[in-house]
Design a protein around this motif. Structure first.
Motif, PDB file in Angstrom:
ATOM      1  N   ILE A  42      45.898 -76.579  -3.100  1.00  0.00           N
ATOM      2  CA  ILE A  42      44.491 -76.944  -3.299  1.00  0.00           C
ATOM      3  C   ILE A  42      43.864 -75.904  -4.221  1.00  0.00           C
ATOM      4  O   ILE A  42      43.783 -74.726  -3.867  1.00  0.00           O
ATOM      5  CB  ILE A  42      43.720 -76.999  -1.969  1.00  0.00           C
ATOM      6  CG1 ILE A  42      44.344 -78.028  -1.035  1.00  0.00           C
ATOM      7  CG2 ILE A  42      42.251 -77.338  -2.223  1.00  0.00           C
ATOM      8  CD1 ILE A  42      43.684 -78.099   0.329  1.00  0.00           C
ATOM      9  N   TYR A  43      43.450 -76.351  -5.387  1.00  0.00           N
ATOM     10  CA  TYR A  43      42.870 -75.404  -6.343  1.00  0.00           C
ATOM     11  C   TYR A  43      41.596 -75.986  -6.955  1.00  0.00           C
ATOM     12  O   TYR A  43      41.591 -77.090  -7.490  1.00  0.00           O
ATOM     13  CB  TYR A  43      43.852 -75.083  -7.464  1.00  0.00           C
ATOM     14  CG  TYR A  43      43.241 -74.174  -8.517  1.00  0.00           C
ATOM     15  CD1 TYR A  43      43.186 -72.799  -8.317  1.00  0.00           C
ATOM     16  CD2 TYR A  43      42.686 -74.699  -9.687  1.00  0.00           C
ATOM     17  CE1 TYR A  43      42.598 -71.967  -9.262  1.00  0.00           C
ATOM     18  CE2 TYR A  43      42.104 -73.879 -10.628  1.00  0.00           C
ATOM     19  CZ  TYR A  43      42.054 -72.512 -10.407  1.00  0.00           C
ATOM     20  OH  TYR A  43      41.463 -71.694 -11.341  1.00  0.00           O
ATOM     21  N   PHE A  44      40.510 -75.244  -6.815  1.00  0.00           N
ATOM     22  CA  PHE A  44      39.268 -75.510  -7.517  1.00  0.00           C
ATOM     23  C   PHE A  44      38.813 -74.189  -8.129  1.00  0.00           C
ATOM     24  O   PHE A  44      38.740 -73.176  -7.409  1.00  0.00           O
ATOM     25  CB  PHE A  44      38.194 -76.051  -6.579  1.00  0.00           C
ATOM     26  CG  PHE A  44      38.490 -77.416  -6.033  1.00  0.00           C
ATOM     27  CD1 PHE A  44      38.219 -78.548  -6.775  1.00  0.00           C
ATOM     28  CD2 PHE A  44      39.045 -77.567  -4.767  1.00  0.00           C
ATOM     29  CE1 PHE A  44      38.496 -79.814  -6.268  1.00  0.00           C
ATOM     30  CE2 PHE A  44      39.321 -78.827  -4.258  1.00  0.00           C
ATOM     31  CZ  PHE A  44      39.050 -79.960  -5.015  1.00  0.00           C
ATOM     32  N   ARG A  49      38.199 -74.078  -1.706  1.00  0.00           N
ATOM     33  CA  ARG A  49      38.163 -75.319  -0.926  1.00  0.00           C
ATOM     34  C   ARG A  49      36.752 -75.820  -0.672  1.00  0.00           C
ATOM     35  O   ARG A  49      36.576 -76.894  -0.088  1.00  0.00           O
ATOM     36  CB  ARG A  49      38.879 -75.118   0.408  1.00  0.00           C
ATOM     37  CG  ARG A  49      40.360 -74.831   0.269  1.00  0.00           C
ATOM     38  CD  ARG A  49      41.074 -74.945   1.591  1.00  0.00           C
ATOM     39  NE  ARG A  49      41.099 -76.325   2.061  1.00  0.00           N
ATOM     40  CZ  ARG A  49      41.574 -76.672   3.250  1.00  0.00           C
ATOM     41  NH1 ARG A  49      42.059 -75.761   4.067  1.00  0.00           N
ATOM     42  NH2 ARG A  49      41.563 -77.935   3.626  1.00  0.00           N
ATOM     43  N   ILE A  51      34.598 -77.186  -2.590  1.00  0.00           N
ATOM     44  CA  ILE A  51      34.376 -78.492  -3.195  1.00  0.00           C
ATOM     45  C   ILE A  51      35.106 -79.583  -2.406  1.00  0.00           C
ATOM     46  O   ILE A  51      34.580 -80.671  -2.179  1.00  0.00           O
ATOM     47  CB  ILE A  51      34.844 -78.489  -4.670  1.00  0.00           C
ATOM     48  CG1 ILE A  51      33.969 -77.527  -5.483  1.00  0.00           C
ATOM     49  CG2 ILE A  51      34.801 -79.882  -5.263  1.00  0.00           C
ATOM     50  CD1 ILE A  51      34.407 -77.362  -6.917  1.00  0.00           C
ATOM     51  N   GLN A  52      36.340 -79.265  -1.955  1.00  0.00           N
ATOM     52  CA  GLN A  52      37.088 -80.249  -1.175  1.00  0.00           C
ATOM     53  C   GLN A  52      36.361 -80.593   0.123  1.00  0.00           C
ATOM     54  O   GLN A  52      36.249 -81.764   0.505  1.00  0.00           O
ATOM     55  CB  GLN A  52      38.491 -79.731  -0.856  1.00  0.00           C
ATOM     56  CG  GLN A  52      39.353 -80.785  -0.169  1.00  0.00           C
ATOM     57  CD  GLN A  52      40.426 -80.190   0.729  1.00  0.00           C
ATOM     58  OE1 GLN A  52      40.248 -79.107   1.293  1.00  0.00           O
ATOM     59  NE2 GLN A  52      41.537 -80.884   0.865  1.00  0.00           N
ATOM     60  N   PHE A  53      35.846 -79.573   0.817  1.00  0.00           N
ATOM     61  CA  PHE A  53      35.125 -79.816   2.068  1.00  0.00           C
ATOM     62  C   PHE A  53      33.904 -80.704   1.827  1.00  0.00           C
ATOM     63  O   PHE A  53      33.603 -81.608   2.613  1.00  0.00           O
ATOM     64  CB  PHE A  53      34.694 -78.491   2.694  1.00  0.00           C
ATOM     65  CG  PHE A  53      35.835 -77.697   3.277  1.00  0.00           C
ATOM     66  CD1 PHE A  53      36.862 -78.320   3.956  1.00  0.00           C
ATOM     67  CD2 PHE A  53      35.872 -76.316   3.158  1.00  0.00           C
ATOM     68  CE1 PHE A  53      37.917 -77.595   4.503  1.00  0.00           C
ATOM     69  CE2 PHE A  53      36.913 -75.576   3.695  1.00  0.00           C
ATOM     70  CZ  PHE A  53      37.937 -76.221   4.369  1.00  0.00           C
ATOM     71  N   LYS A  54      33.185 -80.425   0.743  1.00  0.00           N
ATOM     72  CA  LYS A  54      32.017 -81.237   0.405  1.00  0.00           C
ATOM     73  C   LYS A  54      32.415 -82.683   0.156  1.00  0.00           C
ATOM     74  O   LYS A  54      31.753 -83.623   0.628  1.00  0.00           O
ATOM     75  CB  LYS A  54      31.330 -80.655  -0.829  1.00  0.00           C
ATOM     76  CG  LYS A  54      30.053 -81.385  -1.231  1.00  0.00           C
ATOM     77  CD  LYS A  54      29.412 -80.718  -2.439  1.00  0.00           C
ATOM     78  CE  LYS A  54      28.130 -81.456  -2.850  1.00  0.00           C
ATOM     79  NZ  LYS A  54      27.506 -80.830  -4.041  1.00  0.00           N
ATOM     80  N   ASN A  55      33.526 -82.892  -0.556  1.00  0.00           N
ATOM     81  CA  ASN A  55      34.000 -84.243  -0.831  1.00  0.00           C
ATOM     82  C   ASN A  55      34.419 -84.969   0.443  1.00  0.00           C
ATOM     83  O   ASN A  55      34.221 -86.183   0.584  1.00  0.00           O
ATOM     84  CB  ASN A  55      35.176 -84.200  -1.812  1.00  0.00           C
ATOM     85  CG  ASN A  55      34.761 -83.745  -3.200  1.00  0.00           C
ATOM     86  OD1 ASN A  55      33.580 -83.802  -3.557  1.00  0.00           O
ATOM     87  ND2 ASN A  55      35.718 -83.279  -3.991  1.00  0.00           N
ATOM     88  N   GLN A  56      35.002 -84.227   1.392  1.00  0.00           N
ATOM     89  CA  GLN A  56      35.436 -84.831   2.653  1.00  0.00           C
ATOM     90  C   GLN A  56      34.238 -85.398   3.425  1.00  0.00           C
ATOM     91  O   GLN A  56      34.312 -86.481   4.001  1.00  0.00           O
ATOM     92  CB  GLN A  56      36.144 -83.782   3.511  1.00  0.00           C
ATOM     93  CG  GLN A  56      37.448 -83.255   2.943  1.00  0.00           C
ATOM     94  CD  GLN A  56      38.586 -84.223   3.113  1.00  0.00           C
ATOM     95  OE1 GLN A  56      38.940 -84.950   2.200  1.00  0.00           O
ATOM     96  NE2 GLN A  56      39.147 -84.259   4.290  1.00  0.00           N
ATOM     97  N   PHE A  66      40.965 -84.316   5.995  1.00  0.00           N
ATOM     98  CA  PHE A  66      42.239 -84.011   5.345  1.00  0.00           C
ATOM     99  C   PHE A  66      43.224 -83.398   6.333  1.00  0.00           C
ATOM    100  O   PHE A  66      44.398 -83.790   6.396  1.00  0.00           O
ATOM    101  CB  PHE A  66      42.000 -83.058   4.172  1.00  0.00           C
ATOM    102  CG  PHE A  66      43.253 -82.439   3.621  1.00  0.00           C
ATOM    103  CD1 PHE A  66      44.117 -83.176   2.838  1.00  0.00           C
ATOM    104  CD2 PHE A  66      43.580 -81.114   3.897  1.00  0.00           C
ATOM    105  CE1 PHE A  66      45.287 -82.613   2.334  1.00  0.00           C
ATOM    106  CE2 PHE A  66      44.729 -80.539   3.400  1.00  0.00           C
ATOM    107  CZ  PHE A  66      45.589 -81.291   2.612  1.00  0.00           C
ATOM    108  N   SER A  82      45.357 -72.170  -0.983  1.00  0.00           N
ATOM    109  CA  SER A  82      44.162 -72.414  -1.776  1.00  0.00           C
ATOM    110  C   SER A  82      43.656 -71.102  -2.342  1.00  0.00           C
ATOM    111  O   SER A  82      44.090 -70.014  -1.950  1.00  0.00           O
ATOM    112  CB  SER A  82      43.073 -73.081  -0.933  1.00  0.00           C
ATOM    113  OG  SER A  82      42.682 -72.230   0.135  1.00  0.00           O
TER     114      SER A  82
END
Length: 496
Positions: A42-44, A49, A51-56, A66, A82
């Motif tokens: 996982i790379y932003f 992470r 951004i990933q949490f926000k998208n979830q 996830f 990450s």
């Protein structure tokens, strides 16, 4: 004296930014090439992470969707890697790896760069203490968490339940977590200080303390760039005043005010002739025999117990209320079980609190599906070593996530179905289900938390019907994993 042109400064900034962006990406790609499907990448850039949490949340209404889906969609994955401003974070998921890390705690230390003012709040508390200091504190505090000591608090918990739920408005959304938090916090305060404290800033002392702690920790979510860059530059040392925002300065002043009240209470206790037998007296006696301990240790132990105890226990109870509301058939079964076992709330006592395995099974299922602590406190690697086949470099970050095991069909058949009856069968591997961790550094208050939740559940179901106050609930993070809306429950009194 060095002189830099505007172009030089721009070039240096570009180099630094490139290192922050490209270095972790290059490292993660190399690891991916080495470990293949066993590692999830996982790379932003910069934010990791976040951004990933926000998208979830936006896509699934669940911050940890996830993690729950890993056993279904990526069953080969054993580790998530990450990036962040602090470097790479390795998240281990499998029981064997979790077991190794928990049984070899000397290879790690708790990461202390992630909490603003952590050195003033709880870094001298049990969770973050190390070595002999931790052993001493654990030994002192554990005496107050022995079974007989815990059972002696049941009358206090029962009285507080009756008091706090008395003013509940029927059929209106209520903050059930706040109500239960006040009960749990008062039990901890009475156990530690044998007293309550006067109101502060228009709130009860406990509400003010919890509000300040949550607000301080929330700064990482509300001002991530400032907090992360400051931690990156200054590490674990005190941050200069000029780096603090006006909000942070106000929070620090409120924290210092709370600590001064606690400090005065400790000094008063030291001067007492006949001291009550509680946490504080035991700690004061230990401080007198150990010059390395100070009253600051006692203050931070209390703050640590309050914060960890209130937040995790009250949100576990909130999860139980959520489960009751969306599974009315289990609410009915549990109420019938409670009425059969206890008759009336007055009959609940220290002899029969653990009588019903049905209640225990229900709580276990809530912890499996809605555990308040899906990730353990982040750890920093103290020396190069391997966890299984995975190489960890000194100063890298390690986390343990228990959600994938909770939602793995190999461990729990039909894992997305709420089924307390599954707990009639014993789980053989003790490193699969870990709501309170395990080993020598497991949660010292786990038995107290379960006892409090049982008392709360028994009182609630004897007196109220529980239902949701809204159709859609978003599962997010407020230090612990919980429902985003504070008022997600409503109650209706049962006619007697």
């Amino acid at each position: 004296m060095f002189q830099f042109s505007f172009l030089d400064i721009i070039l240096y900034l570009v180099v630094i930014l490139a290192l922050l962006i490209l270095k972790p990406l290059f490292q993660i790609l190399l690891m991916k090439m080495k470990y293949g499907k066993k590692m999830f990448m996982i790379y932003f850039p910069l934010l990791g992470r976040g951004i990933q949490f926000k998208n979830q949340i936006q896509k699934y209404n669940d911050l940890y969707h996830f993690e729950k889906m890993i056993p279904q969609e990526n069953p080969e994955v054993e580790m998530i890697v990450s990036n962040s401003f602090m470097g790479l974070t390795h998240v281990f998921l499998k029981p064997d790896h979790i077991k190794f890390i928990l049984q070899n705690q000397d290879l790690y230390k708790k990461a202390t760069k992630v909490f603003l003012f952590g050195d003033k709040m709880f870094y001298k508390g049990l969770v973050f203490q190390e070595g002999d200091e931790w052993k001493l504190a654990r030994n002192v505090l554990s005496k107050s968490f022995e079974f007989d000591q815990l059972r002696a608090r049941i009358p206090l918990i029962k009285r507080l339940c009756e008091e706090k739920f008395q003013s509940v408005q029927e059929n209106e959304p209520i903050n059930i977590i706040n109500i239960s938090g006040n009960i749990v916090g008062e039990v901890i305060t009475q156990s530690f200080f044998s007293q309550s404290f006067k109101d502060l800033n228009g709130k009860t002392f406990l509400s003010e303390l919890v509000n300040v702690l949550v607000s301080i920790i929330s700064q990482y979510r509300e001002a991530p760039y400032r907090c992360i860059s400051r931690a990156f530059i200054f590490g674990e040392s005190d941050y200069p005043d000029w780096t603090l925002s006006s909000v942070e300065k106000q929070l620090l002043a409120r924290l210092q005010n709370i600590k001064e009240i606690l400090r005065v209470s400790i000094k008063e206790r030291q001067q007492m002739q006949n001291k009550p037998a509680d946490f504080l007296t035991a700690y004061i006696n230990t401080i007198q025999q150990n010059p390395n301990l100070t009253e600051e240790h006692a203050i931070q132990q209390y703050i640590m117990l309050i914060f960890a105890g209130i937040d995790t226990t009250s949100h576990l109870f909130g999860a139980c209320c959520y489960a009751l509301s969306i599974h009315p058939e289990w609410q009915k079964k549990l109420r019938e079980e409670i009425q059969k076992q206890y008759g009336t709330y007055e009959q609940l006592n220290n002899e029969n609190i653990n009588l019903s395995s049905f209640i225990t099974n229900f709580i276990n299922e809530c912890m499996r599906m809605y555990t308040p602590v899906p990730y353990f406190v982040e750890r920093e690697v103290k020396q190069d070593h391997k966890v299984g086949e995975y190489f960890l470099k000194k100063n890298s970050q390690v986390q343990l996530c228990i959600l994938p095991n909770n939602y793995d069909a190999k461990n729990f058949p039909d894992p997305f179905k709420f089924n307390p009856d599954r707990w009639n069968k014993q789980i053989m591997d003790p490193f699969i289900f870990l709501p309170f961790s395990t080993g020598k550094r497991n949660c010292i208050g786990q038995h107290m938390a379960l006892m409090e939740v049982k008392c709360l559940l028994i009182y609630l179901l004897m007196n109220f019907e529980v239902s949701l106050s809204g159709e859609k609930q978003v599962w997010s993070m407020k230090f612990v994993y919980t429902i985003q809306d504070d008022k997600f429950i409503q109650l209706k009194r049962i006619a007697k």
